[in-house]
Design an enzyme around this catalytic site. Sequence first.
Site, mmCIF file in Angstrom:
data_model
loop_
_atom_site.group_PDB
_atom_site.id
_atom_site.type_symbol
_atom_site.label_atom_id
_atom_site.label_comp_id
_atom_site.label_asym_id
_atom_site.label_seq_id
_atom_site.Cartn_x
_atom_site.Cartn_y
_atom_site.Cartn_z
ATOM 1 N N ASP A 13 0.201 8.142 1.521
ATOM 2 C CA ASP A 13 1.548 9.123 1.694
ATOM 3 C C ASP A 13 2.324 9.284 0.382
ATOM 4 O OD1 ASP A 13 0.955 9.267 4.229
ATOM 5 O OD2 ASP A 13 1.931 7.478 4.961
ATOM 6 N N GLY A 15 2.066 11.525 -1.760
ATOM 7 C CA GLY A 15 2.321 12.932 -2.148
ATOM 8 C C GLY A 15 1.014 13.461 -2.668
ATOM 9 N N LYS A 16 -0.021 13.079 -2.559
ATOM 10 C CA LYS A 16 -1.560 13.468 -2.965
ATOM 11 C C LYS A 16 -1.857 15.022 -2.733
ATOM 12 C CE LYS A 16 -3.677 10.030 -0.788
ATOM 13 N NZ LYS A 16 -2.373 9.285 -0.448
ATOM 14 N N GLY A 40 -3.363 12.521 5.755
ATOM 15 C CA GLY A 40 -2.470 13.758 5.969
ATOM 16 C C GLY A 40 -1.998 14.346 4.743
ATOM 17 N N HIS A 41 -2.640 15.390 4.362
ATOM 18 C CA HIS A 41 -2.226 16.013 2.860
ATOM 19 C C HIS A 41 -1.521 17.371 3.205
ATOM 20 C CE1 HIS A 41 -5.366 13.375 0.820
ATOM 21 N NE2 HIS A 41 -4.570 12.601 1.344
ATOM 22 N N THR A 129 -4.399 4.791 12.898
ATOM 23 C CA THR A 129 -4.292 6.200 13.231
ATOM 24 C C THR A 129 -4.969 6.688 14.562
ATOM 25 O OG1 THR A 129 -6.101 7.065 12.048
ATOM 26 C CG2 THR A 129 -3.794 6.961 10.855
ATOM 27 N N GLN A 223 -5.462 7.992 1.560
ATOM 28 C CA GLN A 223 -5.078 6.824 1.651
ATOM 29 C C GLN A 223 -4.514 6.226 0.290
ATOM 30 O OE1 GLN A 223 -8.435 6.828 3.692
ATOM 31 N NE2 GLN A 223 -7.086 7.930 4.874
ATOM 32 N N THR A 300 0.138 11.175 12.733
ATOM 33 C CA THR A 300 0.652 10.500 13.968
ATOM 34 C C THR A 300 2.174 10.585 14.335
ATOM 35 O OG1 THR A 300 0.874 8.287 12.892
ATOM 36 C CG2 THR A 300 -1.222 8.593 13.888
ATOM 37 N N ARG A 302 4.459 8.820 13.271
ATOM 38 C CA ARG A 302 5.273 7.631 13.265
ATOM 39 C C ARG A 302 6.337 7.798 12.263
ATOM 40 N NH1 ARG A 302 0.332 3.504 13.057
ATOM 41 N NH2 ARG A 302 -0.468 4.996 11.724
ATOM 42 N N THR A 413 8.978 16.941 -8.259
ATOM 43 C CA THR A 413 10.586 16.903 -8.021
ATOM 44 C C THR A 413 10.938 17.649 -6.715
ATOM 45 O OG1 THR A 413 11.001 18.803 -9.455
ATOM 46 C CG2 THR A 413 11.274 16.524 -10.138
HETATM 47 P P1 IMO Z 1 -2.840 9.747 3.516
HETATM 48 O O1 IMO Z 1 -4.252 10.269 2.902
HETATM 49 C C1 IMO Z 1 -0.803 6.137 5.151
HETATM 50 C C2 IMO Z 1 -3.349 3.372 7.443
HETATM 51 C C3 IMO Z 1 -2.657 3.511 8.830
HETATM 52 C C4 IMO Z 1 -3.102 2.042 9.212
HETATM 53 C C5 IMO Z 1 -4.212 1.823 8.431
HETATM 54 C C6 IMO Z 1 -5.453 1.732 9.125
HETATM 55 O O2 IMO Z 1 -2.237 10.848 4.163
HETATM 56 O O3 IMO Z 1 -2.162 8.919 2.299
HETATM 57 P P2 IMO Z 1 -7.195 3.693 9.838
HETATM 58 O O4 IMO Z 1 -6.536 4.968 11.198
HETATM 59 O O5 IMO Z 1 -7.469 4.319 8.645
HETATM 60 O O6 IMO Z 1 -8.186 2.757 10.369
HETATM 61 O O7 IMO Z 1 -5.647 3.033 9.980
HETATM 62 O O8 IMO Z 1 -4.170 2.614 7.403
HETATM 63 N N1 IMO Z 1 -3.576 4.970 7.079
HETATM 64 C C7 IMO Z 1 -2.575 5.628 6.257
HETATM 65 N N2 IMO Z 1 -1.219 5.334 5.977
HETATM 66 N N3 IMO Z 1 -1.476 7.379 4.693
HETATM 67 C C8 IMO Z 1 -2.748 7.791 5.064
HETATM 68 O O9 IMO Z 1 -3.507 8.560 4.582
HETATM 69 C C9 IMO Z 1 -3.468 6.816 5.969
HETATM 70 N N4 IMO Z 1 -4.571 6.790 6.554
HETATM 71 C C10 IMO Z 1 -4.754 5.343 7.166
HETATM 72 O O10 IMO Z 1 -1.504 3.511 9.253
HETATM 73 O O11 IMO Z 1 -1.999 1.075 8.859
HETATM 74 MG MG MG Z 2 -0.504 10.340 5.246
#
Ligand code: IMO
Ligand code: MG
Length: 429
Positions: A13, A15-16, A40-41, A129, A223, A300, A302, A413
Amino acid sequence: MANVVVVGSQWGDEGKGKIVDWLSEQADVVVRFQGGHNAGHTLVIDGTTYKLSLLPSGVVRNKLSVIGNGVVLDPKALVAEIDRLKEQGIKVTPDSLRIAENCTLILPLHSELDVARERSSGKGAIGTTGRGIGPAYEDKVGRRAIRLMDLADLQVLNGKIERLLTHHNALRRGLGMEEINARTVYDDLAEIAPKVLPFMDSVWSLLDEKRREGKRILFEGAQGALLDIDHGTYPYVTSSNTVAAQAATGSGLGPNAIGYVLGICKAYTTRVGQGPFPTEQLNEIGKTLGTKGKEFGVVTGRPRRCGWFDAVLVRQTVRTSGIQGIALTKLDILDGFEEIKICTGYKLDGREIDYLPASEHSQARVEPIYETAEGWDEVTAKARSWAELPAQAIKYVRRIEELIGCPVALLSTSPEREDTILMQNPFET
Ligand code: IMO
Ligand code: MG
């Protein structure tokens, strides 16, 4: 001219989506190489928001988009995402999207197992997730996965399903879940097959060809490095390698295909799900960061846990991913803070350390050592040049660079692509 890998340098998360979108204008091909629809991009283009989970962000700009072998692919989620984009006026066709034939599939039984396990883990839950990512990778490594190419050979598929179900039904019995019969799985797959097979390709060879033609390849990580199965805060991680080296393995190119590694990094820290988070602020500061930063999961919904910037962690991920430049995002969320803290080291059992210890038990016990930076009242949101930033903000960025041992190449920004300050173009290094 380098191929660029974009990876998260924290817990995801960062900001990719926006940065990949910004870079994709200069790229010919955009490739996802790990993870699945747990990502989630978010991309904001001319006021329209696009939320992608599985598709490479290049689809929105009509760039050739590739899902590599390192991804776990839920065919139903894929079709649903393509349909959602269609409603937004974006067409995804086999001309614009290719999926590796050796991509592992996520089936409904994977998400069911993911959710059931989390439910039965109580306090030990990871906070996944629930998308079946972990169970699908387990089957891949266990050599019993159904892969995309298997959908093209329905004769062979039945045997593979039987093999998979022998394993899964044993697990399901143990967890008190209903057993699955092979027919249901087969019918499900046979139904979806014609919708996904047109995208199937030999991705390693396609990318090799593009590379030889001198095309620019952009690898889109999902991730973040701290969620990496090897280098992250295990077991509170995702089930894939999220570090930059995975771009090679997960797409079928050699490591020398990667030219430049850009790490995306938030000006503070967030995390979703369970696990250690040394600089977490369970107070008004954390709440303010969450509200101002709209820190809610794309996948999700959350609320994300929020805290100060942790230079120890990012310094480490700069190394484990080989990050050469940082894209720093969400600096504007710090606007208006009187003072801002930066974690520069940890205390563990009375000793000072400058790295994240490997064991879960130690990670849970480290105490952050902070230095305090002066805040600023000015608005940095939507700044488009370095000169528009207040002196304190510049000082904060410079201090981060110093502490993590890596330059800031881009500063974002706002979610809008134009609100980006460029210091060093990753494609031109
Ligand atoms: P982006 O690409 C933030 C976290 C989940 C959990 C752990 C394992 O948007 O940055 P999983 O469903 O992958 O087995 O969950 O990883 N997680 C993320 N957290 N951004 C994500 O993706 C994530 N993808 C999985 O919240 O803690
Ligand atoms: Mg995400």
